[in-house]
Design an enzyme around this catalytic site. Structure first.
Site, PDB file in Angstrom:
ATOM      1  N   GLY A   1       7.113  -5.255   3.464  1.00  0.00           N
ATOM      2  CA  GLY A   1       6.349  -5.295   4.837  1.00  0.00           C
ATOM      3  C   GLY A   1       6.440  -4.013   5.415  1.00  0.00           C
TER       4      GLY A   1
ATOM      5  CD  GLN B   1       8.920  -0.402   9.311  1.00  0.00           C
ATOM      6  OE1 GLN B   1       8.275  -1.385   9.053  1.00  0.00           O
ATOM      7  NE2 GLN B   1      10.112  -0.130   8.739  1.00  0.00           N
TER       8      GLN B   1
ATOM      9  CB  CYS C   1      14.657  -2.455   8.058  1.00  0.00           C
ATOM     10  SG  CYS C   1      13.022  -1.862   8.906  1.00  0.00           S
ATOM     11  CG  LEU C   2      10.530  -0.288   3.588  1.00  0.00           C
ATOM     12  CD1 LEU C   2       8.913  -0.118   3.377  1.00  0.00           C
ATOM     13  CD2 LEU C   2      11.212   0.074   2.397  1.00  0.00           C
TER      14      LEU C   2
ATOM     15  CG  HIS D   1      11.723  -7.600   9.511  1.00  0.00           C
ATOM     16  ND1 HIS D   1      13.013  -7.413   9.078  1.00  0.00           N
ATOM     17  CD2 HIS D   1      11.183  -6.394   9.454  1.00  0.00           C
ATOM     18  CE1 HIS D   1      13.374  -6.250   8.897  1.00  0.00           C
ATOM     19  NE2 HIS D   1      12.082  -5.241   9.204  1.00  0.00           N
ATOM     20  CD  GLU D   2       7.447  -5.749   8.469  1.00  0.00           C
ATOM     21  OE1 GLU D   2       7.407  -4.663   9.309  1.00  0.00           O
ATOM     22  OE2 GLU D   2       8.247  -5.811   7.436  1.00  0.00           O
TER      23      GLU D   2
ATOM     24  CG  HIS E   1       9.201  -3.075  12.596  1.00  0.00           C
ATOM     25  ND1 HIS E   1      10.372  -2.280  12.987  1.00  0.00           N
ATOM     26  CD2 HIS E   1       9.455  -3.580  11.398  1.00  0.00           C
ATOM     27  CE1 HIS E   1      11.005  -2.072  11.825  1.00  0.00           C
ATOM     28  NE2 HIS E   1      10.676  -3.071  11.146  1.00  0.00           N
TER      29      HIS E   1
HETATM   30 ZN    ZN Z   1      11.568  -3.354   9.142  1.00  0.00          ZN
END
Ligand code: ZN
Length: 169
Positions: free
Chosen positions: A45, A50, A92-93, A134-135, A138
């Site tokens: 995701g 991000q 998380c990226l 989660h997304e 963000h």
């Molecule tokens: Zn994340």
């Protein structure tokens, strides 16, 4: 086109994002770029903040084996969530190499606008449910480490900052 993923801590990861008003070709290209960036990372995701874009747009694909299911959501919103919870080890990226268990509602119903501008609604369970929550977090400036205790959060933030400085060199 591959985008650069912001690494925590970054003020842009703490901002509440703006709703998408009109689906432009520019936004569709951005969504395609985000999917490409997510698959390349690799991750399941990615949210627009991000990559430094403060718009309510997320992309996901939680299929581990088999036919990929690239999913694009504009203005996603959790419409309802189950009382039953689920614990999942999240990463998380934007916080590379750091993982922690997070408790969230097991199932959620989510509404969004798809790539064609049509409203969609769907129930999510398992990894998809964890990922979509989660997304969407963000888009509200919230990271998975915000669910952890202060000690753990600070420890992860220190490690992420160290990595960020190393990458910047
Ligand atoms: Zn994340």
């Amino acid at each position: 086109m591959l985008k650069t993923i912001l690494i925590h801590p970054d003020p842009r990861l703490k901002k509440k994002c703006d709703a998408v008003a009109d689906l432009s070709d520019e936004l569709r290209t951005l969504a395609a770029d985000m999917l490409e960036t997510m698959y390349e990372a690799p991750g399941v995701g990615l949210a627009a903040p991000q990559i430094g874009v403060l718009s309510r747009l997320i992309v996901m694909d939680c299929v581990k084996e088999g036919t990929p299911e690239p999913t694009v959501m504009f203005n996603p919103e959790v419409l309802s969530s189950s009382d039953e919870t689920n614990v999942y080890e999240e990463g998380c990226l934007s916080i590379p190499d750091q993982f922690a268990e997070v408790t969230r509602p097991k199932e959620v119903r989510v509404g969004w606008i798809d790539m064609d501008g049509n409203p969609q609604e769907k129930d999510f369970d398992g990894l998809w449910s964890t990922c979509v929550q989660h997304e969407i977090d963000h888009l509200n400036g919230k990271l998975f480490i915000d669910y952890l205790g202060p000690m753990k959060r600070q420890m992860i933030t220190r490690k992420s900052l160290k990595l960020k400085r190393e990458l910047a060199r």
